[in-house]
Design a protein around this motif. Structure first.
Motif, short mmCIF file in Angstrom:
data_model
loop_
_atom_site.label_atom_id
_atom_site.label_comp_id
_atom_site.label_asym_id
_atom_site.label_seq_id
_atom_site.Cartn_x
_atom_site.Cartn_y
_atom_site.Cartn_z
N ILE A 287 37.54 31.19 39.30
CA ILE A 287 37.11 30.84 37.95
C ILE A 287 37.74 29.49 37.59
O ILE A 287 38.96 29.38 37.49
N HIS A 288 36.91 28.48 37.40
CA HIS A 288 37.37 27.12 37.13
C HIS A 288 37.49 26.83 35.64
O HIS A 288 38.36 26.07 35.23
N ARG B 276 41.82 33.18 40.70
CA ARG B 276 41.12 33.97 41.70
C ARG B 276 41.24 35.45 41.35
O ARG B 276 42.32 35.94 41.05
N ARG B 277 40.10 36.12 41.38
CA ARG B 277 40.04 37.57 41.29
C ARG B 277 39.29 38.05 42.51
O ARG B 277 38.30 37.44 42.93
N ALA B 278 39.74 39.17 43.08
CA ALA B 278 39.06 39.73 44.24
C ALA B 278 39.12 41.24 44.17
O ALA B 278 40.09 41.81 43.66
N ALA B 279 38.09 41.88 44.67
CA ALA B 279 38.04 43.34 44.74
C ALA B 279 37.48 43.73 46.10
O ALA B 279 36.60 43.06 46.64
N LEU B 280 38.01 44.81 46.64
CA LEU B 280 37.50 45.37 47.89
C LEU B 280 37.07 46.80 47.59
O LEU B 280 37.85 47.58 47.04
N ALA B 281 35.83 47.11 47.93
CA ALA B 281 35.26 48.44 47.70
C ALA B 281 35.04 49.12 49.04
O ALA B 281 34.65 48.48 50.01
N ALA B 282 35.31 50.42 49.09
CA ALA B 282 35.09 51.21 50.30
C ALA B 282 34.30 52.46 49.95
O ALA B 282 34.65 53.19 49.02
N LEU B 283 33.25 52.71 50.70
CA LEU B 283 32.47 53.95 50.56
C LEU B 283 32.90 54.91 51.64
O LEU B 283 32.86 54.58 52.84
N VAL B 284 33.32 56.10 51.23
CA VAL B 284 33.77 57.11 52.19
C VAL B 284 33.07 58.43 51.92
O VAL B 284 32.62 58.70 50.79
N LYS B 285 33.01 59.26 52.94
CA LYS B 285 32.48 60.62 52.80
C LYS B 285 33.40 61.40 51.87
O LYS B 285 34.62 61.31 51.97
N ASN B 286 32.81 62.18 50.98
CA ASN B 286 33.58 63.06 50.10
C ASN B 286 33.59 64.45 50.71
O ASN B 286 32.60 65.18 50.62
N PRO B 287 34.69 64.86 51.35
CA PRO B 287 34.73 66.16 52.01
C PRO B 287 34.69 67.33 51.03
O PRO B 287 34.50 68.48 51.45
N PHE B 288 34.83 67.06 49.74
CA PHE B 288 34.85 68.12 48.73
C PHE B 288 33.54 68.21 47.96
O PHE B 288 33.40 69.04 47.05
N ARG C 214 43.87 35.03 32.38
CA ARG C 214 42.54 34.56 32.05
C ARG C 214 42.57 33.05 31.82
O ARG C 214 43.52 32.52 31.24
N ILE C 215 41.53 32.39 32.27
CA ILE C 215 41.42 30.96 32.02
C ILE C 215 41.33 30.76 30.50
O ILE C 215 40.58 31.45 29.82
N HIS C 216 42.11 29.83 29.98
CA HIS C 216 42.16 29.52 28.55
C HIS C 216 42.72 30.65 27.71
O HIS C 216 42.40 30.75 26.52
N ASP C 217 43.59 31.52 28.26
CA ASP C 217 44.15 32.59 27.42
C ASP C 217 44.93 31.97 26.27
O ASP C 217 45.64 30.99 26.44
N ARG C 218 44.75 32.53 25.10
CA ARG C 218 45.43 32.02 23.92
C ARG C 218 45.56 33.09 22.84
O ARG C 218 45.43 32.83 21.66
N MET C 219 45.85 34.31 23.30
CA MET C 219 45.99 35.44 22.37
C MET C 219 47.44 35.82 22.13
O MET C 219 47.74 36.86 21.55
N GLY C 220 48.38 35.00 22.61
CA GLY C 220 49.79 35.25 22.34
C GLY C 220 50.32 36.46 23.10
O GLY C 220 49.83 36.82 24.15
N GLY C 221 51.36 37.07 22.52
CA GLY C 221 51.98 38.22 23.17
C GLY C 221 53.00 37.78 24.21
O GLY C 221 53.37 36.60 24.29
N LEU C 222 53.45 38.72 24.99
CA LEU C 222 54.43 38.47 26.04
C LEU C 222 53.84 37.51 27.08
O LEU C 222 52.74 37.73 27.58
N THR C 223 54.57 36.44 27.38
CA THR C 223 54.10 35.50 28.40
C THR C 223 54.69 35.86 29.75
O THR C 223 55.68 36.59 29.84
N VAL C 224 54.11 35.34 30.80
CA VAL C 224 54.60 35.58 32.15
C VAL C 224 56.05 35.12 32.28
O VAL C 224 56.88 35.79 32.90
N GLU C 225 56.38 34.00 31.65
CA GLU C 225 57.74 33.47 31.72
C GLU C 225 58.76 34.38 31.03
O GLU C 225 59.95 34.35 31.34
#
Length: 193
Positions: free
Chosen positions: A16-17, A29-41, A173-184
């Protein structure tokens, strides 16, 4: 030992630029990995499901490793989340099998992650999408990292399948500006602040 046969995986990566404002110095960068598996139940009621979580730990670790590779390595990964979806012959409780294996795997690989891994669960069929919540890995109160990724596969989950998803992010988030606890300001002691 239940059989969670893996049918396929799918990787989603976003860089996201900007989000309506100026172009960021470094894309998020956001990334997700999805896996489809058999549901034995699927189609049956099983009283004791908890022990099956251990059988899914190798899948969680494999998915985490692939996701870290997609993120370009461990450096600066500071957000994560997970989700699961059961096909129509499964129960919502079957998706809860992912809580320990998904969270355990990301915590094991990301090191000192303290915050709870945000999670969502639902039932749905092929093409159903799910929002994977994202939060900061060490402090749940970091507002800049409240986010989500919509993920879905056109051919799953089938009636007798489970869809398991892990997601990671780098930066708020790009352009976050909602305050709160910062990473620092993160102390990383209790997973909250």
């Amino acid at each position: 030992m239940p059989d969670f046969t893996l049918r396929k995986t799918a990787l989603f990566v976003e860089d996201i630029h900007h989000d309506g404002g100026p172009v960021a110095d470094k894309p998020r960068r956001r990334a997700a990995l999805a896996a489809l598996v058999k549901n034995p139940f699927a189609g049956t009621y099983v009283d004791d499901l908890q022990s099956a979580m251990d059988d899914l730990k190798p899948l969680g670790l494999m998915m985490t490793d692939q996701l870290i590779d997609a993120m370009g390595g461990l450096e600066d990964i500071d957000g994560y989340g997970k989700a699961a979806m059961a096909g129509e012959a499964g129960e919502l409780e079957h998706t809860a099998l992912w809580h320990v294996p998904g969270g355990y795997a990301m915590r094991a690989r990301l090191g000192e992650a303290k915050a709870i891994v945000p999670s969502s669960m639902k039932q749905g069929g092929p093409g159903t999408r799910i929002d994977v919540p994202l939060g900061h890995i060490n402090a749940a109160y970091v507002r800049s990292h409240f986010d989500g990724m919509e993920v879905g596969l056109p051919d799953g989950p089938r009636s007798d399948e489970l869809l398991f998803i892990l997601a990671m992010s780098r930066g708020g988030r790009i352009h976050d500006r909602m305050g709160g606890l910062t990473v620092e300001e993160v102390q990383g002691e209790d997973g909250l602040r």
